[in-house]
Design a protein around this motif. Structure first.
Motif, short mmCIF file in Angstrom:
data_model
loop_
_atom_site.label_atom_id
_atom_site.label_comp_id
_atom_site.label_asym_id
_atom_site.label_seq_id
_atom_site.Cartn_x
_atom_site.Cartn_y
_atom_site.Cartn_z
N SER B 476 0.79 2.73 0.42
CA SER B 476 2.12 2.70 1.02
C SER B 476 3.07 1.89 0.17
O SER B 476 4.26 2.18 0.10
CB SER B 476 2.05 2.12 2.43
OG SER B 476 1.66 0.78 2.35
N ASN B 477 2.54 0.89 -0.53
CA ASN B 477 3.37 0.07 -1.39
C ASN B 477 3.95 0.84 -2.56
O ASN B 477 5.12 0.77 -2.85
CB ASN B 477 2.53 -1.08 -1.94
CG ASN B 477 3.29 -2.37 -1.85
OD1 ASN B 477 4.37 -2.38 -1.28
ND2 ASN B 477 2.72 -3.42 -2.38
N THR B 478 3.08 1.57 -3.23
CA THR B 478 3.59 2.32 -4.38
C THR B 478 4.56 3.37 -3.90
O THR B 478 5.54 3.68 -4.56
CB THR B 478 2.45 3.01 -5.15
OG1 THR B 478 1.64 3.72 -4.24
CG2 THR B 478 1.66 2.01 -5.92
N LYS B 479 4.30 3.92 -2.75
CA LYS B 479 5.25 4.90 -2.24
C LYS B 479 6.59 4.22 -2.01
O LYS B 479 7.64 4.78 -2.28
CB LYS B 479 4.72 5.47 -0.93
CG LYS B 479 5.46 6.75 -0.53
CD LYS B 479 4.71 7.47 0.55
CE LYS B 479 5.00 6.86 1.89
NZ LYS B 479 5.70 7.73 2.80
N HIS B 480 6.51 2.99 -1.55
CA HIS B 480 7.73 2.27 -1.26
C HIS B 480 8.47 1.90 -2.53
O HIS B 480 9.68 1.96 -2.59
CB HIS B 480 7.37 1.00 -0.47
CG HIS B 480 8.55 0.22 -0.05
ND1 HIS B 480 8.91 -0.95 -0.65
CD2 HIS B 480 9.47 0.45 0.90
CE1 HIS B 480 9.99 -1.41 -0.07
NE2 HIS B 480 10.36 -0.59 0.87
N ASN B 481 7.69 1.53 -3.54
CA ASN B 481 8.34 1.09 -4.75
C ASN B 481 8.78 2.23 -5.63
O ASN B 481 9.86 2.21 -6.18
CB ASN B 481 7.40 0.20 -5.57
CG ASN B 481 7.32 -1.16 -4.98
OD1 ASN B 481 8.22 -1.55 -4.27
ND2 ASN B 481 6.25 -1.86 -5.27
N ILE B 482 7.90 3.19 -5.78
CA ILE B 482 8.20 4.23 -6.76
C ILE B 482 8.94 5.37 -6.10
O ILE B 482 9.63 6.12 -6.73
CB ILE B 482 6.89 4.71 -7.41
CG1 ILE B 482 6.26 3.54 -8.13
CG2 ILE B 482 7.16 5.81 -8.40
CD1 ILE B 482 5.04 3.91 -8.89
#
Lengths: 296, 574
Positions: B476-482
């Motif tokens: 979910s973090n990478t989705k949020h960042n990228i």
């Protein structure tokens, strides 16, 4: 060559070819013991087979001196004796693994010190691709195959060319290569393989829970990957090895005809035979150098 | 500008009805100052030109007094009444100049550099470029006006822009109007039954271009045989006769007046030109018929039949001119373009210029021998029979060009921590056991599994839970960042102002760095001074960047808070 039937995987049936790293040097110095690892992997393979009745699993062992097929679920119809302590197919797998290790030991010879103790990853990758070609040409209805590499050994730069060729042919046949790296450092080859073919690369942090990693990430079939989010690799290490000495390099010389990589200035390209011009001086030749990865 | 200021006696009115306060109006480049004659009067005006938006004035020919109305940014207006119109004119010009100047960026400062010889044209190009591109204008303002870079340095790297701009200018020639001359409407005076035609040199040029017989007649008749006025009268008489389509009357009048006959006859120059052109038609022209040429399915095969064809009077054939001929000729002339480019004052000049250009073009066409040879060459090349040639067996492979952005995007986080492990990857694995022992241990593990079965449980629940959590968090973090898709970049998720600021900082830093590295190696003191200036400018940007960073952090924190407050579920759980 019959290419992949269709890129839209409408079925959630999977055919997984698992490349198991049995490099003894790695396992003898790894934090996780081989038996632990093996048990988790066996459970995982069984789980894949239970996900769908039509699922198939093929296991190829990547040894230090050789590679071989260990298990094929389509052929192993004789389920063996269920003794309540392990899945039925495991016994034949283990037997074959043992035989393979014996054979591998016999092939071993004295190695000079200083060589990176890598497993024959290129060999097993090529074998899996050959298996897939056989499946493609068999004409029977088959699920779309993918490759799962469970590697721990470091990359052997001398295998760079072979691995890259295998990766590109996998890309051409639209076979995704998933990779799970359980070693200490990072593997550039695995990252590149997954990136180029559209597979998933992951380096588990906690090896005790390897089974959980495998089930969460690598058990997903190709059809479901369109809507299930899998961990995305943030960056890919695109380093290559030079063709002349097989060293890993960041900056090197590239032949403009065949794109072979050299670490030192050469008069003639060893791959395609084209003759290079004279380098005027060191300063001028600096402009020929091509950066492969950004400086970290 | 001749003077930098203007002083006039005027009355200042706040509204139109106001009688006006007499006083002195002084204007210089910066502002307008109005001081009333009566020191006790409260009305005094001091307005900077920055606030003046426009000006209006009363017309000279009208009965109104000479007023000048200056409008300012807040839609207020200042009305000044002058003593006479010449005063008004002077003030108006001055105000006009100042207003025009304020619309242009830093023309003043660029004029002040003596070491650069700039032509007015280059000046204009630079001003135009600055006006068109607001990014460039911002950069220019930031660096040149604050003295970090000189004008010359700034534009030195932008030569290509300037060249492109210069080449765009005025390469187009104005062509003829598409409207046909026969549409010239004369003004008819009903009382005296006279019809007046207004002829401009432009129209005359077009007439001569379309009707070479008229041109020739003009050259030969005027001023020897008749005056120009007569010439045109006869011409328009002929036109009138044509328009009535009365060929009998036309023939009758032609018989009487030989000059008129010239206008009434078919244009023989045109006819000979047409014949020449037909001879020179390229035989390789592809006249393949397509569906548009299909006439077989139209009723009557496309022929228009009318009831009675009527008897053609052969002797009056000569005096007939059809509309289609006119239209075709006009279209051909318009497409050929204008042969004469100059501003022409009178008819004679027009005629001669046109004749001159025709002579030149016919001289060019005189090398007919060469052209025929060239034509024959081309003919032989184009009439190749493809069937008789060998087949082209070059194998073709489809071109597959990958999007280079894939490569560069995936490099974005290479700095994020894969760096440390690379170098140690070549370390060997320390192996203390000998080879047979290692193999033996592996086989022992296998046997133990066979005997004992798999681990029970395969994986401990806490460990599994931990792994699962970590994975979910990272996904979910990478989705949020990228971002949800690879096309969306980090920049798009910032508010617009921040994004613009960020991009502006980026372009300005690039500009500074470009000039900085271009000044190395430092060989002159001028370069040394320049490098110092650039260094100062660069260090000034750092605090701005920090402020920007803080703004971005703040924004992200508020987004986080907002998303958790609204109870949004991660990963799209339903």
């Amino acid at each position: 060559m019959a290419s992949a039937p269709s890129k839209l995987y409408a079925d959630d049936v999977s055919l997984v070819v698992v490349l198991l790293d049995t490099n003894l040097f790695f396992w003898s110095s790894s934090s996780v013991s081989f038996s632990q690892f093996l048990s988790q992997v066996l459970a995982f393979l069984n789980a894949i087979l239970t996900l769908n009745q039509l699922n198939q699993v093929v296991v190829i062992a990547t040894g230090y001196n050789s590679c071989d097929y260990i298990f094929d679920s389509a052929l192993d119809l004789n389920r063996g004796i269920e003794n309540g302590r392990m899945p039925a197919m495991s016994s034949s797998l283990l037997q074959k693994l043992e035989k393979f290790l014996i054979k591998d030991e016999q092939l071993s010879k004295e190695e000079p010190e200083g060589r990176i103790k890598s497993s024959l990853f290129s060999g097993s990758l090529s074998m899996s691709l050959c298996y897939m070609q056989r499946v493609f040409r068999s004409g029977a209805l088959h699920p779309h195959p993918r490759i799962l590499c469970l590697q721990g050994s470091p990359d052997g730069p001398e295998q760079y060319v072979a691995i890259m060729n295998a990766i590109f042919s996998a890309q051409r046949s639209k076979v995704p290569i998933d990779s799970c790296y359980i070693g200490a450092q990072n593997s550039a080859f695995l990252q590149q393989a997954s990136y180029i073919t559209g597979g998933v690369h992951h380096k588990p942090q906690n090896l005790d829970g390897l089974f959980q990693y495998l089930m969460t990430i690598f058990a997903t079939d190709l059809h479901s990957r369109s809507f299930i989010h899998l961990p995305k690799s943030v960056g890919v290490d695109f380093r290559a090895s030079c063709f002349c000495h097989k060293n890993t390099i960041d900056m090197g010389y590239i032949c403009s005809v065949c794109l072979s990589i050299f670490c030192k200035h050469q008069k003639k390209c060893s791959t395609c035979g084209s003759v290079f011009g004279q380098a005027q001086s060191e300063v001028a030749s600096a402009s020929d150098k091509k950066r492969k990865t950004p400086e970290t | 500008m001749a003077t930098g200021h203007v002083t006039k006696r005027a009355k200042y009115k706040t509204t139109i009805k106001d009688p006006g306060t007499p006083g002195t109006l002084r204007m210089n480049l910066e502002k307008i100052l109005f001081v009333p004659h009566n020191p006790k009067s409260a009305i005094k005006l001091d307005v900077e030109f920055r606030y003046i938006k426009g000006q209006k004035h009363t017309k000279e020919g009208s009965n109104k007094p000479p007023w000048l109305n200056l409008t300012n940014n807040q839609n207020g207006s200042f009305i000044f009444e002058f003593e006479n119109y010449s005063d008004l004119q002077g003030c108006r010009d001055f105000v006009g100049k100042v207003l025009a100047k304020s619309g242009e960026v830093s023309e003043k400062s660029s004029v002040a550099y003596p070491d650069e010889q700039l032509s007015a044209a280059e000046m204009e190009i630079r001003i135009k470029l600055l006006q068109e591109d607001s990014e460039l204008q911002k950069l220019h303002k930031q660096f040149v006006l604050s003295g970090v870079l000189t004008e010359a340095e700034f534009w030195a790297t932008r030569k290509k822009l300037q060249d492109r701009e210069a080449s765009k200018k005025k390469k187009q020639r104005l062509g003829f109007k598409s409207a046909m001359i026969s549409d010239i409407k004369p003004s008819a005076d009903g009382r005296t039954n006279k019809v007046t035609f207004n002829l401009t040199p432009e129209i005359i040029l077009q007439i001569f271009a379309e009707k070479p017989a008229v041109h020739r007649a003009f050259l030969s008749y005027v001023p020897n045989k008749m005056s120009e006025r007569n010439f045109w009268t006869k011409y328009f008489r002929a036109e009138y006769l044509h328009s009535t389509k009365n060929s009998i009357a036309a023939a009758a009048e032609a018989a009487e007046d030989e000059e008129l006959a010239v206008f009434l006859k078919q244009d023989d120059i045109l006819a000979s030109e047409a014949r020449r052109k037909i001879r020179r038609v390229d035989p390789t022209l592809d006249m393949e018929a397509d569906e548009g040429d299909d006439y077989t399915h139209l009723p009557d095969h496309g022929l228009f039949r009318d009831g009675n064809k009527g008897m053609e009077e052969s002797q009056n054939e000569l005096y007939k001119r059809t509309l289609s001929q006119d239209i075709n000729r006009h279209a051909a002339v318009v497409l050929e373009g204008r042969a004469v480019d100059l501003e022409l004052e009178d008819t004679k000049a027009v005629a001669e210029a046109l004749a001159q250009s025709k002579r030149e073009s016919s001289n060019k066409g005189e090398s007919d021998g060469d052209t025929t040879r060239e034509r024959l060459d081309r003919l032989s090349r184009m009439t190749e029979i493809e069937d008789l040639q060998g087949s082209n067996t070059l194998p073709l492979a489809p071109l597959c060009i990958k999007d280079p952005r894939d490569y560069f995007d995936s490099q974005q986080a290479n700095a994020l921590g894969t760096s440390g492990d690379e170098l140690s990857g070549t370390e060997q694995i320390k192996c203390s056991l000998s080879i047979p022992e290692v193999y033996g241990s592996l086989r022992a593990s296998i046997s133990s599994i066979k005997a004992m079965g798999l681990n029970e449980p395969i994986v401990k629940p806490e460990v599994a839970h931990q792994v699962f959590d970590a994975l979910t968090y990272s996904i979910s973090n990478t989705k949020h960042n990228i971002g949800k898709n690879s096309q969306e970049s980090v920049l798009d998720r910032l508010p617009r102002k921040t994004k613009e600021d960020l991009l502006h900082h980026w372009t300005s830093i690039l500009e500074l760095l470009k000039h900085f590295w271009a000044s190395y190696p430092i060989t002159t003191s001028y370069l040394y001074a320049k490098v110092n200036r650039l260094k100062d400018a660069m260090s000034n940007i750092y605090p701005q960047l920090e402020a920007l960073d803080a703004a971005i952090q703040h924004y992200e924190a508020s987004m986080q808070k907002r998303s958790t407050q609204s109870g949004e579920k991660p990963n799209g759980y339903v």
